[in-house]
Scaffold this motif. Structure first.
Motif, PDB file in Angstrom:
ATOM      1  N   GLY A   1      16.955  -2.496 -25.974  1.00 49.14           N
ATOM      2  CA  GLY A   1      16.410  -2.421 -24.756  1.00 49.14           C
ATOM      3  C   GLY A   1      16.949  -1.163 -23.933  1.00 49.14           C
ATOM      4  N   THR A   2      16.308  -1.303 -22.593  1.00 43.01           N
ATOM      5  CA  THR A   2      16.396  -0.256 -21.856  1.00 43.01           C
ATOM      6  C   THR A   2      16.844  -0.696 -20.328  1.00 43.01           C
ATOM      7  OG1 THR A   2      14.935   1.081 -22.764  1.00 43.01           O
ATOM      8  CG2 THR A   2      15.548   1.985 -20.618  1.00 43.01           C
ATOM      9  N   LEU A   3      17.737  -0.286 -19.632  1.00 40.91           N
ATOM     10  CA  LEU A   3      18.096  -0.428 -18.196  1.00 40.91           C
ATOM     11  C   LEU A   3      17.309   0.842 -17.508  1.00 40.91           C
ATOM     12  CD1 LEU A   3      19.303  -2.217 -16.206  1.00 40.91           C
ATOM     13  CD2 LEU A   3      21.406  -0.981 -16.292  1.00 40.91           C
ATOM     14  N   MET A   4      16.425   0.196 -16.774  1.00 39.79           N
ATOM     15  CA  MET A   4      15.639   1.485 -15.809  1.00 39.79           C
ATOM     16  C   MET A   4      16.124   1.107 -14.515  1.00 39.79           C
ATOM     17  SD  MET A   4      11.705   2.006 -15.337  1.00 39.79           S
ATOM     18  CE  MET A   4      11.227   0.761 -14.261  1.00 39.79           C
ATOM     19  N   LYS A   5      16.742   2.156 -13.789  1.00 38.78           N
ATOM     20  CA  LYS A   5      17.187   2.163 -12.545  1.00 38.78           C
ATOM     21  C   LYS A   5      16.497   3.200 -11.529  1.00 38.78           C
ATOM     22  CE  LYS A   5      21.933   1.389 -13.829  1.00 38.78           C
ATOM     23  NZ  LYS A   5      23.282   2.008 -13.738  1.00 38.78           N
ATOM     24  N   ASP A   6      16.098   2.868 -10.248  1.00 40.94           N
ATOM     25  CA  ASP A   6      15.570   3.700  -9.555  1.00 40.94           C
ATOM     26  C   ASP A   6      16.468   4.025  -8.345  1.00 40.94           C
ATOM     27  OD1 ASP A   6      12.599   4.298 -10.076  1.00 40.94           O
ATOM     28  OD2 ASP A   6      12.856   2.243 -10.487  1.00 40.94           O
ATOM     29  N   ILE A   7      16.595   5.167  -7.758  1.00 38.56           N
ATOM     30  CA  ILE A   7      17.479   5.520  -6.559  1.00 38.56           C
ATOM     31  C   ILE A   7      16.313   6.243  -5.548  1.00 38.56           C
ATOM     32  CG2 ILE A   7      19.394   6.639  -5.325  1.00 38.56           C
ATOM     33  CD1 ILE A   7      20.658   6.452  -8.258  1.00 38.56           C
ATOM     34  N   LEU A   8      16.013   5.717  -4.424  1.00 42.12           N
ATOM     35  CA  LEU A   8      14.941   6.312  -3.746  1.00 42.12           C
ATOM     36  C   LEU A   8      15.752   6.754  -2.589  1.00 42.12           C
ATOM     37  CD1 LEU A   8      11.764   7.008  -3.657  1.00 42.12           C
ATOM     38  CD2 LEU A   8      11.671   4.702  -2.235  1.00 42.12           C
ATOM     39  N   ARG A   9      15.507   7.910  -2.121  1.00 43.89           N
ATOM     40  CA  ARG A   9      16.239   8.404  -0.779  1.00 43.89           C
ATOM     41  C   ARG A   9      15.117   9.029   0.023  1.00 43.89           C
ATOM     42  NH1 ARG A   9      20.569  10.836  -4.284  1.00 43.89           N
ATOM     43  NH2 ARG A   9      21.960   9.424  -4.521  1.00 43.89           N
ATOM     44  N   PHE A  10      15.132   8.675   1.383  1.00 44.42           N
ATOM     45  CA  PHE A  10      13.982   9.125   2.059  1.00 44.42           C
ATOM     46  C   PHE A  10      14.237   9.223   3.677  1.00 44.42           C
ATOM     47  CE2 PHE A  10      13.235   4.424   1.742  1.00 44.42           C
ATOM     48  CZ  PHE A  10      13.066   3.911   3.453  1.00 44.42           C
ATOM     49  N   GLU A  11      13.544   9.924   4.224  1.00 38.08           N
ATOM     50  CA  GLU A  11      13.796  10.148   5.661  1.00 38.08           C
ATOM     51  C   GLU A  11      12.391   9.989   6.345  1.00 38.08           C
ATOM     52  OE1 GLU A  11      16.093  13.070   8.861  1.00 38.08           O
ATOM     53  OE2 GLU A  11      15.930  13.438   6.958  1.00 38.08           O
ATOM     54  N   ALA A  12      12.086   9.401   7.271  1.00 33.35           N
ATOM     55  CA  ALA A  12      10.804   9.348   8.182  1.00 33.35           C
ATOM     56  C   ALA A  12      10.643  10.459   9.086  1.00 33.35           C
ATOM     57  CB  ALA A  12      10.271   8.082   8.629  1.00 33.35           C
ATOM     58  N   PRO A  13       9.637  10.860   9.456  1.00 31.09           N
ATOM     59  CA  PRO A  13       9.398  11.958  10.473  1.00 31.09           C
ATOM     60  C   PRO A  13       9.539  11.218  11.808  1.00 31.09           C
ATOM     61  CG  PRO A  13       7.043  11.244   9.897  1.00 31.09           C
ATOM     62  CD  PRO A  13       8.196  10.588   8.799  1.00 31.09           C
ATOM     63  N   LEU A  14       9.558  12.112  12.852  1.00 31.52           N
ATOM     64  CA  LEU A  14       9.545  11.488  14.344  1.00 31.52           C
ATOM     65  C   LEU A  14      10.938  10.913  14.799  1.00 31.52           C
ATOM     66  CD1 LEU A  14       6.100   9.260  14.086  1.00 31.52           C
ATOM     67  CD2 LEU A  14       6.633  11.718  14.856  1.00 31.52           C
ATOM     68  N   ARG A  15      12.029  11.714  14.464  1.00 33.29           N
ATOM     69  CA  ARG A  15      13.307  11.343  14.857  1.00 33.29           C
ATOM     70  C   ARG A  15      13.659  10.092  15.153  1.00 33.29           C
ATOM     71  NH1 ARG A  15      13.758  16.674  18.563  1.00 33.29           N
ATOM     72  NH2 ARG A  15      13.756  18.215  16.963  1.00 33.29           N
TER      73      ARG A  15
END
Length: 154
Positions: free
Chosen positions: A107-121
């Protein structure tokens, strides 16, 4: 990447790593595995089939009642272990999505790493922590569960 919000998810899929990798980067599969109410579709760049390193895709979707577009570029690509897409244009100030795949037995271990920054300080900082982190976590978990079902059905 100081100040960014980070979301991590992982799911085990009883399917070969190559198959999982190909499904995860398939634009047609992507639009079928995200929340139906967002009515997400690819409208520019690679709009069908498997996206490759260096290629762009623009998705149009409705989030929080607003129809919006997000253009991403595949900035890293190492089949069948990793691909990274980074937002080039869209509602986020920045967004990086790391897709990782590890072979585990058959099988497969699927990983997600999501890094984000919203606008508007300051308002963006508040929205990130009060709304967006949970929303993006649920979005990824839903998509990954749909991808798992698709992969395991063959």
């Amino acid at each position: 990447m100081k100040g960014l919000v980070e979301v991590k998810t992982q799911i085990f899929i009883q399917a070969p790593i190559e198959y999982c990798f190909d499904l995860a980067r398939d634009i047609d599969v992507h639009t079928k595995t995200v929340w139906k109410h967002t009515r997400e579709r690819a409208v520019a760049g690679v709009t069908s089939g498997r996206i490759q390193g260096g290629e762009l895709v623009t998705f149009e979707a409705t989030h929080f009642g607003v129809r919006q577009r997000l253009t991403s570029k595949i900035t890293e690509y190492n089949a069948p272990y990793l691909f990274v897409d980074e937002t080039q244009k869209g509602a986020f100030k920045s967004l990086e999505h790391i897709h990782l795949f590890e072979r585990q037995g058959e099988g497969t271990l699927m990983k997600d790493i999501l890094r984000f920054e919203a606008p508007l300080r300051v308002l963006g900082w508040i929205a990130e922590r009060l709304v967006l982190k949970a929303y993006m976590t649920k979005f990824l978990e839903h998509r990954n569960e749909q991808l798992k079902q698709l992969a395991e059905q063959g």
